[in-house]
Design an enzyme around this catalytic site. Structure first.
Site, PDB file in Angstrom:
ATOM      1  N   HIS A  69       0.724  -1.236   0.224  1.00 45.68           N
ATOM      2  CA  HIS A  69      -0.097   0.003  -0.062  1.00 45.68           C
ATOM      3  C   HIS A  69       0.772   1.288  -0.099  1.00 45.68           C
ATOM      4  O   HIS A  69       1.923   1.322   0.568  1.00 45.68           O
ATOM      5  CB  HIS A  69      -1.076   0.099   0.983  1.00 45.68           C
ATOM      6  CG  HIS A  69      -0.163  -0.098   2.335  1.00 45.68           C
ATOM      7  ND1 HIS A  69       0.174  -1.161   3.030  1.00 45.68           N
ATOM      8  CD2 HIS A  69       0.065   1.067   3.310  1.00 45.68           C
ATOM      9  CE1 HIS A  69       0.793  -0.896   4.135  1.00 45.68           C
ATOM     10  NE2 HIS A  69       0.787   0.616   4.477  1.00 45.68           N
ATOM     11  N   ASN A  70       0.471   2.150  -0.635  1.00 47.11           N
ATOM     12  CA  ASN A  70       0.971   3.568  -0.802  1.00 47.11           C
ATOM     13  C   ASN A  70       2.145   3.736  -1.592  1.00 47.11           C
ATOM     14  O   ASN A  70       2.918   4.725  -1.735  1.00 47.11           O
ATOM     15  CB  ASN A  70       1.302   4.301   0.543  1.00 47.11           C
ATOM     16  CG  ASN A  70      -0.012   4.245   1.286  1.00 47.11           C
ATOM     17  OD1 ASN A  70      -1.279   4.355   0.968  1.00 47.11           O
ATOM     18  ND2 ASN A  70       0.135   4.418   2.720  1.00 47.11           N
TER      19      ASN A  70
END
Length: 367
Positions: free
Chosen positions: A263-264
């Protein structure tokens, strides 16, 4: 290329932008390794080390290195490849008939009434397309693909069987996705009410930590995934959605099978991430980065533009632009080679040291 018609040697040379000699009207149906080639095959011998295979096979034409004596090799025609693998790219594109996805929308597909399907799209059976999703023109979507609500996919996409594309994922033009990939799954993000043992150890780099019992609290993923143009995703790749903002994959980047993007993460343009690469959450990868198989990148670090990392390299700290890295933990390639040399010398060095200790001990006893 169709099995019935094939391509002439002249057509192949023109498509590759290279020279050809001999019978340019000779037609070939397939590409083949030299030793296995039949009379209707184009033998691939772009290096002299493959020439011996031509006498074993029955090819009448071959893709050869520049200056090759094609007549002496017993051929009727030859196409010359100054850069063999680049010629392979063009040739394979010509000969790839692609997946058998029938034109139009299969009767067993479920498409939400609010979804938009571009002109010329071909969609196979058991596909589901969610509310408000947009599929670009000339897209080809294989069986059992699911596209979540609000997802947007650009023109000329090729999405093969069993791919899962989550809600609000945005994908550019000319996207290619191999079977089983999951784009837009939730990020692996959890927290404890008090500092966990992991947090304590990361701060102190010591083994001591609180042993109190704690349970994990889920941090939900509110972002999605944004993918640029000309991106290719391998089989069973997993790309997690962002926590707040989107996880990003830059244009021209290629991901091999079993790559995991946390994620991210932000991956730049024209990167090459080989099989089983794992990039932890919130890492930033620059442009034109190459990570060989089983490389790992720590969370919240930056890997600069043009970094090259050899197989199984583990990158724990920021990597400056242009570095060539190897090892666990990652170090400069030259340093890694010296470390490996020193490691191989350790047994011999230990033996010599033991001998010296015995000599010193004996001399000390004599005095």
């Amino acid at each position: 290329m169709t099995e019935q018609n094939g391509h002439s040697i002249g057509e192949i040379a023109a498509a590759l932008g290279t020279a050809a000699e001999g019978n340019l009207d000779l037609r070939v149906m397939r590409a083949s390794e030299p030793a296995a080639a039949g009379p209707d095959d184009l033998a691939l011998a772009m290096d002299p080390k493959y020439a011996a295979g031509l006498s074993v096979g029955k090819a009448r034409a071959a893709l050869l290195w520049p200056g090759a004596d094609w007549r002496g090799l017993g051929l009727e025609a030859a196409v010359f490849a100054p850069r063999g693998r680049l010629a392979m790219a063009g040739l394979s594109r010509m000969m790839d008939e692609g997946p058998g996805i029938a034109p139009g929308i299969h009767a067993l597909t479920v498409i939400d009434p609010t979804a938009q399907i571009g002109e010329g799209a071909a969609i196979g059976p058991f596909v589901t397309i969610g509310a408000g999703a947009q599929i670009g023109p000339d897209a080809r979507i294989g069986a059992h693909v699911s596209v979540g609500p609000g997802a947007r996919i650009g023109a000329s996409a090729l999405i093969l069987d069993g791919v899962r594309i989550g809600a609000r994922v945005t994908i550019g033009d000319r996207f290619i996705c191999q079977p089983g990939a999951v784009i837009g799954s939730d990020g692996f993000s959890f927290v404890t009410p008090e500092k966990s043992a992991v947090e304590q150890i990361r701060e102190t780099l010591k083994e001591d930590h609180d042993k109190a019992e704690q349970s994990w609290v889920r941090i939900h993923s509110l972002g999605a995934v944004s993918i640029g143009d000309n991106v290719e995703i391998g089989a069973n790749v997993c790309i997690d959605r962002g926590t707040i903002r989107d996880t990003e994959i830059g244009s021209g980047t290629k991901l091999d099978n079993l790559v995991h993007i946390g994620h991210n993460v932000r991956v730049g343009r024209d990167c090459l991430l080989c099989g089983q690469v794992g990039i932890a959450g919130s890492a930033r990868i620059g442009n034109r980065v190459v990570l060989a198989g089983q490389c790992g990148v720590n969370d919240n670090i930056f890997v600069g533009d043009d970094v090259l990392a050899g197989g199984a390299t583990k990158i724990f700290t920021n990597a400056p632009a242009g570095r060539v890295l190897l090892g666990y933990p990652a170090v400069r390639m030259e340093t890694h080679i010296e470390l490996q040399k020193a490691l191989r010398r350790l047994p011999r060095t230990a033996t010599r040291l033991a001998e010296l200790e015995r000599v010193v001990s004996r001399l000390s006893g004599e005095t």
